[in-house]
Write a protein that holds these residues in place. Structure first.
Motif, mmCIF file in Angstrom:
data_model
loop_
_atom_site.group_PDB
_atom_site.id
_atom_site.type_symbol
_atom_site.label_atom_id
_atom_site.label_comp_id
_atom_site.label_asym_id
_atom_site.label_seq_id
_atom_site.Cartn_x
_atom_site.Cartn_y
_atom_site.Cartn_z
ATOM 1 N N ASP A 262 0.823 -1.213 0.000
ATOM 2 C CA ASP A 262 0.000 0.000 0.000
ATOM 3 C C ASP A 262 0.853 1.258 0.000
ATOM 4 O OD1 ASP A 262 -2.628 -1.070 -0.076
ATOM 5 O OD2 ASP A 262 -2.393 -1.700 2.008
ATOM 6 N N GLU A 267 -3.479 4.783 3.434
ATOM 7 C CA GLU A 267 -3.831 4.998 2.032
ATOM 8 C C GLU A 267 -3.619 3.735 1.221
ATOM 9 O OE1 GLU A 267 -2.575 7.860 -1.769
ATOM 10 O OE2 GLU A 267 -1.738 8.204 0.238
ATOM 11 N N ASP A 268 -4.663 3.283 0.592
ATOM 12 C CA ASP A 268 -4.610 2.121 -0.276
ATOM 13 C C ASP A 268 -4.012 2.521 -1.629
ATOM 14 O OD1 ASP A 268 -4.958 -0.497 -0.928
ATOM 15 O OD2 ASP A 268 -7.114 -0.367 -1.278
ATOM 16 N N HIS A 269 -3.426 1.547 -2.324
ATOM 17 C CA HIS A 269 -2.913 1.836 -3.666
ATOM 18 C C HIS A 269 -2.932 0.536 -4.454
ATOM 19 C CE1 HIS A 269 -0.623 3.561 -6.948
ATOM 20 N NE2 HIS A 269 -0.678 4.731 -6.351
#
Length: 625
Positions: A262, A267-269
């Motif tokens: 991530d 924060e996701d990615h």
């Protein structure tokens, strides 16, 4: 969890049917006196009773009963060792902290030969690359070992001994398992020993959907995607006894890994991923004659990484060649001499296209005095010549006294070092060719007690380590600035009664070190707990059923908040693992299940640990001869 509910009930019932809550096998070798076990890591084939060093041996019986675990799980169960990320996502980076030192100060060997990360900033070997299914046993020696092994061996050495050819005839073996988070693992291997030639070839593949390494912010309903990975590993070893004096042992290893990660804690990615391709090949050869032995090791490593993140793409390639030649000579019954030379040649390809390289040459020697009445002694020294920083020296003095068959006293005074990495010297950010090696002075003292034919044991060991000239990133470049002063002790009681065996441990570590948060010396060790304790035990309920469990408590720590540039407290946490194994067809076929709790580290109003419940792995192992 994603396992079928009926499977959960079946294996949970098997695990919990024991009247005891027990742990993983901890005695290294059940039927062999550990005092007589030969420690190959010493380069002198010392028996454990003859050394004054703190040695832990994780034997084949432990590995065979750990199919539901990975290598970092097993190391995390040992006294004085904490593996960062061991309880988290399987694909998460793992760092081995031995006695409060960072992972870059622990050396890893495979079959007695150095392995490293030619592309890594700290050069620490990636322990995710080795499957337990391909390992025979593990030797751990704590404390500074640079006199024998050179740079990086400041806090200790972990020697992974891989499986070799079958003792006789042919053998096909394998492991297949499945678990929570759509985790699948398979190993298939073939082993043979015919006349003077033997080999072992194995392949392991792992695939998992994993868990999200990022946590949703407080009061957020957003669901983050899982961060999975898949890996494949080949390990091939060969052995040829050319004649009564000469043996030649080539090896080939290849690993491929693809990991998702991530953007940050909150924060996701979706697109962030990391790929690693690693090759290691070489050979070990031995020539024995009379009372002497000549050993030559050669190893070539190549690592290629491809990282994609929100900051862009990065491709790196590193290479390392090692030549190590050493000679052992027995002088009478009580004296052995070791003389050796080794050379490490490293290179690194940068994004800019530049390919810097460096070379580290060394001459080393030790004298071992064995069984002089109640006395043993090891004295050694090492001269190092580095292409950039010049010369440095290390030494080691290790006496031990066996007062009787029940009590042994021992101690060590040694120095160790870590050379600047290629990234420190030539990297694209902060390179500094004026860097010196990091130095440490190490002191150890301890006593071992063994009673009732080793059924009751107790080890007490204290240590002190003063690290100077540690390399940190300054205002514009890497500099020699930081110091670390560490002290602590370890207590390891053990018991073995009938079919039951258990081993507990308590480890205390404290000290001061330079930190990156306030850029000053703190009166605590960042991310290291002062208090860690655990219990490992197991019970053979019948000829076919074995059950075990492990427990580990890790105390409070402090870590830095890079938003406020202050320190925050990390709460203590506990790890619990259950294991059961049922043998069929004369132990050639085994059913196993492993259940452990999993954590996802995250930020809340402070650092914390978010439990993800229990992770279950269940499967089958076989060995056909």
């Amino acid at each position: 969890m994603n396992m079928n509910f009926k499977n959960k009930i079946l294996f949970s019932s098997l695990l919990l049917s024991s009247p005891f809550i027990l742990v993983n096998t901890v005695n290294a070798q059940e039927d062999q006196n550990l005092d007589e076990v030969v420690i190959s890591t010493s380069k002198n084939d010392q028996k454990q009773r003859q050394t004054g060093k703190v040695v832990t041996i994780i034997g084949p019986e432990v590995l065979e009963r750990s199919h539901g675990k990975n290598l970092t799980d097993l190391l995390n169960e040992q006294a004085g060792i904490v593996v960062s990320g061991a309880s988290g996502n399987m694909g998460l980076n793992k760092s081995v902290f031995i006695r409060g030192a960072s992972g870059a100060y622990a050396m890893v060997l495979v079959d007695g030969i150095l392995v490293s990360s030619p592309v890594g900033n700290g050069s620490a070997f990636d322990l995710r690359m080795y499957s337990i299914d391909q390992i025979d046993h593990i030797e751990i020696i704590k404390g500074g070992q640079s006199t024998i092994y050179g740079s990086d061996a400041i806090s200790g050495v972990i020697n992974i001994i891989t499986k070799k050819g079958a003792k006789g005839g042919n053998s096909v073996y394998g492991v297949a398992s499945m678990g929570s988070y759509d985790t699948y693992k398979g190993t298939i291997g073939i082993s043979s020993h015919v006349d003077k030639f033997s080999y072992n070839i194995a392949y392991t593949q792992v695939k998992t959907d994993g868990i999200s390494e990022a946590a949703a912010p407080v009061n957020s309903t957003e669901v983050f995607e899982k961060d999975g990975h898949h890996t494949g590993a080949v390990n091939a070893t060969f052995s040829l006894q050319a004649d009564e004096h000469l043996s030649i042992n080539p090896f080939l290893r290849y690993f491929y890994g693809h990991y998702q990660f991530d953007a940050n804690a909150f924060e996701d990615h979706l697109d962030n991923n990391y790929k690693l391709k690693y090759f290691n090949g070489g050979f070990n050869s031995k020539y024995e004659f009379g009372s002497g032995k000549l050993t030559f090791n050669y190893s070539y490593e190549n690592a290629l990484t491809d990282s994609k993140s929100q900051f862009g793409n990065s491709i790196s390639e590193g290479k390392m060649q090692l030549l190590d030649l050493f000679y052992n000579q027995n002088i009478g019954e009580h004296v052995n001499m070791l003389l050796g030379v080794d050379n490490r040649s490293s290179s690194f390809r940068l994004n800019s296209g530049l390919s810097p390289h460096t070379n580290l040459f060394a001459i080393y020697g030790s004298v071992f005095l064995h069984d002089l009445s109640i006395f043993n002694l090891e004295v050694g020294g090492r001269y190092n010549k580095h292409e950039e920083y010049g010369e440095n020296y290390t030494f080691n003095i290790t006496p031990s006294i066996a007062l009787n068959k029940h009590i042994k006293l021992y101690g060590t005074v040694s120095t160790a070092f870590k050379a600047p990495t290629l990234d420190n010297l030539f990297g694209e950010f902060g390179a500094n060719l004026q860097l010196k090696p990091e130095h440490s002075k190490n002191y150890e003292a301890g006593v071992d007690f063994k009673f009732a034919n080793d059924r009751y044991t107790l080890r007490l060991a204290g240590f002190k380590r003063d690290l100077t000239d540690a390399i940190v990133y300054g205002n514009t470049s890497y500099i020699n600035l930081a110091d670390q002063k560490v002290k602590g002790f370890e207590v390891e009681p053990g018991i073995k009664v009938g079919k039951f065996q258990a081993k507990g441990y308590y480890a205390f570590v404290d000290g001061t070190e330079f930190n990156y948060i306030t850029n000053e010396v703190s009166d605590f060790l960042v991310r290291k707990a002062k208090h860690v304790y655990g219990l490992n035990a197991g019970l053979q309920l019948s000829k076919t059923l074995y059950v075990s469990s492990t427990f580990k408590y890790t105390g409070k720590r402090k870590d830095g908040d890079f938003v406020t540039y202050t320190f925050v407290d990390l709460p203590a946490y506990k790890l619990l693992d259950f294991y059961a194994e049922y043998s069929l067809i004369g132990q050639r076929l085994k059913l196993f299940a492993d259940l452990k709790n999993v954590f996802n580290e995250k930020y809340t109003e402070f650092y914390g640990y978010s439990s993800m419940g229990f992770n279950m792995n269940a499967g089958i192992s076989f060995n056909i001869r």
